[in-house]
Structures are given as C-alpha cells and as structure tokens.
Design a protein around this motif. Structure first.
Motif, PDB file in Angstrom:
ATOM      1  N   GLY A  54       0.808  -1.215   0.000  1.00 46.06           N
ATOM      2  CA  GLY A  54       0.000   0.000   0.000  1.00 46.06           C
ATOM      3  C   GLY A  54       0.843   1.267   0.000  1.00 46.06           C
ATOM      4  N   GLU A  55       1.901   1.276   0.801  1.00 47.35           N
ATOM      5  CA  GLU A  55       2.792   2.441   0.845  1.00 47.35           C
ATOM      6  C   GLU A  55       3.535   2.605  -0.477  1.00 47.35           C
ATOM      7  OE1 GLU A  55       3.905   2.483   5.615  1.00 47.35           O
ATOM      8  OE2 GLU A  55       4.932   1.102   4.268  1.00 47.35           O
ATOM      9  N   GLY A  56       3.911   1.481  -1.102  1.00 47.70           N
ATOM     10  CA  GLY A  56       4.578   1.551  -2.404  1.00 47.70           C
ATOM     11  C   GLY A  56       3.674   2.164  -3.462  1.00 47.70           C
ATOM     12  N   ILE A  57       2.402   1.767  -3.458  1.00 49.54           N
ATOM     13  CA  ILE A  57       1.436   2.321  -4.414  1.00 49.54           C
ATOM     14  C   ILE A  57       1.222   3.807  -4.137  1.00 49.54           C
ATOM     15  CG2 ILE A  57      -1.006   2.253  -5.065  1.00 49.54           C
ATOM     16  CD1 ILE A  57      -0.774  -0.835  -4.774  1.00 49.54           C
ATOM     17  N   GLU A  58       1.135   4.147  -2.855  1.00 49.96           N
ATOM     18  CA  GLU A  58       0.967   5.555  -2.483  1.00 49.96           C
ATOM     19  C   GLU A  58       2.158   6.389  -2.961  1.00 49.96           C
ATOM     20  OE1 GLU A  58       0.927   7.993   1.693  1.00 49.96           O
ATOM     21  OE2 GLU A  58      -0.305   6.178   1.595  1.00 49.96           O
ATOM     22  N   VAL A  78     -10.254  -5.832 -15.114  1.00 50.82           N
ATOM     23  CA  VAL A  78      -9.846  -5.832 -13.710  1.00 50.82           C
ATOM     24  C   VAL A  78      -8.726  -4.819 -13.519  1.00 50.82           C
ATOM     25  CG1 VAL A  78      -8.829  -7.251 -11.876  1.00 50.82           C
ATOM     26  CG2 VAL A  78     -10.359  -8.305 -13.537  1.00 50.82           C
ATOM     27  N   PRO A  79      -8.898  -3.893 -12.557  1.00 48.94           N
ATOM     28  CA  PRO A  79      -7.771  -3.002 -12.251  1.00 48.94           C
ATOM     29  C   PRO A  79      -6.727  -3.783 -11.454  1.00 48.94           C
ATOM     30  CG  PRO A  79      -9.622  -2.522 -10.809  1.00 48.94           C
ATOM     31  CD  PRO A  79     -10.078  -3.599 -11.764  1.00 48.94           C
ATOM     32  N   THR A  80      -5.472  -3.576 -11.780  1.00 50.80           N
ATOM     33  CA  THR A  80      -4.389  -4.273 -11.089  1.00 50.80           C
ATOM     34  C   THR A  80      -3.158  -3.382 -11.039  1.00 50.80           C
ATOM     35  OG1 THR A  80      -3.161  -6.371 -10.977  1.00 50.80           O
ATOM     36  CG2 THR A  80      -3.526  -5.440 -13.170  1.00 50.80           C
ATOM     37  N   VAL A  81      -2.156  -3.808 -10.319  1.00 54.77           N
ATOM     38  CA  VAL A  81      -0.913  -3.043 -10.207  1.00 54.77           C
ATOM     39  C   VAL A  81      -0.112  -3.250 -11.490  1.00 54.77           C
ATOM     40  CG1 VAL A  81       1.219  -2.752  -8.906  1.00 54.77           C
ATOM     41  CG2 VAL A  81      -0.915  -3.240  -7.699  1.00 54.77           C
ATOM     42  N   ARG A  82       0.313  -2.145 -12.076  1.00 55.45           N
ATOM     43  CA  ARG A  82       1.094  -2.174 -13.318  1.00 55.45           C
ATOM     44  C   ARG A  82       2.492  -2.706 -13.042  1.00 55.45           C
ATOM     45  NH1 ARG A  82       4.778   1.123 -15.408  1.00 55.45           N
ATOM     46  NH2 ARG A  82       4.465   2.734 -13.873  1.00 55.45           N
ATOM     47  N   ASP A  83       3.052  -3.390 -14.024  1.00 54.46           N
ATOM     48  CA  ASP A  83       4.431  -3.851 -13.942  1.00 54.46           C
ATOM     49  C   ASP A  83       5.324  -2.605 -13.905  1.00 54.46           C
ATOM     50  OD1 ASP A  83       6.411  -5.781 -13.891  1.00 54.46           O
ATOM     51  OD2 ASP A  83       6.579  -5.886 -16.053  1.00 54.46           O
TER      52      ASP A  83
END
Length: 140
Positions: A54-58, A78-83
């Motif tokens: 979560g902190e990394g995404i923030e 589906v939304p997901t974390v991008r490479d």
C-alpha cells in the motif's frame, strides 16, 4: 562518517561493520524514514524507503508513476498493479486479467500430479515450454 578511515569504500565499511553499525543506527534514528528519503533524494542519492504494498502504491502515485492498469475487456476488466519497468522499444503489455479463483485449478493439479501418477520424479519432468520459447526476439 565519511571522513572516518573505516568508511571511504564499501570494502572498508564491510570490514568495519561492527564498529560502524551502532554509529549508523544512532544517526539514522534522529529522523524518520520520510525525512531521510526526502533528504537523500534531494542530495541526488538513489534511494527509497522499504514500504508495504500500500505504501509503495501511495509513493508511486505521489511520484506520478501511474501504478495501476486495467487488464481484460468488458465484464472481465480488472484493475491491477502495473508492472513497474517501462521500456521505450518494448513496452510491457497487459492483455489478460488474472484468472478467477480456481479457474485453472484442475489443469494445474493434473499437471502437478501427472509425474507422481506416472511413477516419475519431478526432476525427470519434461519442460512445459517448447525449446524455442527461451529465445528472445526483440523488434528492431
């Protein structure tokens, strides 16, 4: 610290780790990790805090790195974390959404236990990818 004879090069710091570690811990404890990150970044030192997901995404959002991508189409989008890496000549493609829970479970379990049922060890397993799949073809 930089002027100490025990710390000019990495090999010197490694050799004097027991001496330097308590000094570093004491010095680093005087400011929080966010302050250290800002201070070191401002000095041009490549660094980053150790973050939770979560902190990394923030942080990625704060740095305008666009950490999300939508994969799949229509009802399967589906939304997901991008490479994270980006490449100018070979952009990362996000085409398929992650599988639904246990969507391919039967096939995976069959593959996992096929060796056992055939009396073979996993070490004797036939590669699941064709030999030419290891070849890297880059567009020119």
């Amino acid at each position: 610290m930089a002027g100490r004879p025990s710390s000019p090069r990495n090999q010197d710091r490694t050799a004097h780790r027991d001496e330097l570690r308590p000094l570093l811990v004491e010095r680093l404890a005087t400011k929080g990790r966010a302050q250290r990150f800002e201070q070191m970044s401002a000095a041009g030192i490549a660094c980053g805090p150790i973050n939770s997901v979560g902190e990394g995404i923030e942080l990625a959002t704060k740095l305008r790195l666009d950490p999300f991508v939508v994969v799949g189409d229509g009802d399967h989008a589906v939304p997901t974390v991008r490479d994270p890496p980006t490449f100018s000549r070979t952009p990362v493609r996000h085409e398929l959404p992650p599988p639904e829970l246990d969507e391919h479970g039967a096939e995976i379990r069959a593959w996992l236990f096929a060796d056992q049922q055939a009396g073979r060890s996993v070490a004797e397993r036939t590669p699941i990818m064709p030999e030419d799949a290891t070849r890297l073809d880059f567009p020119t």
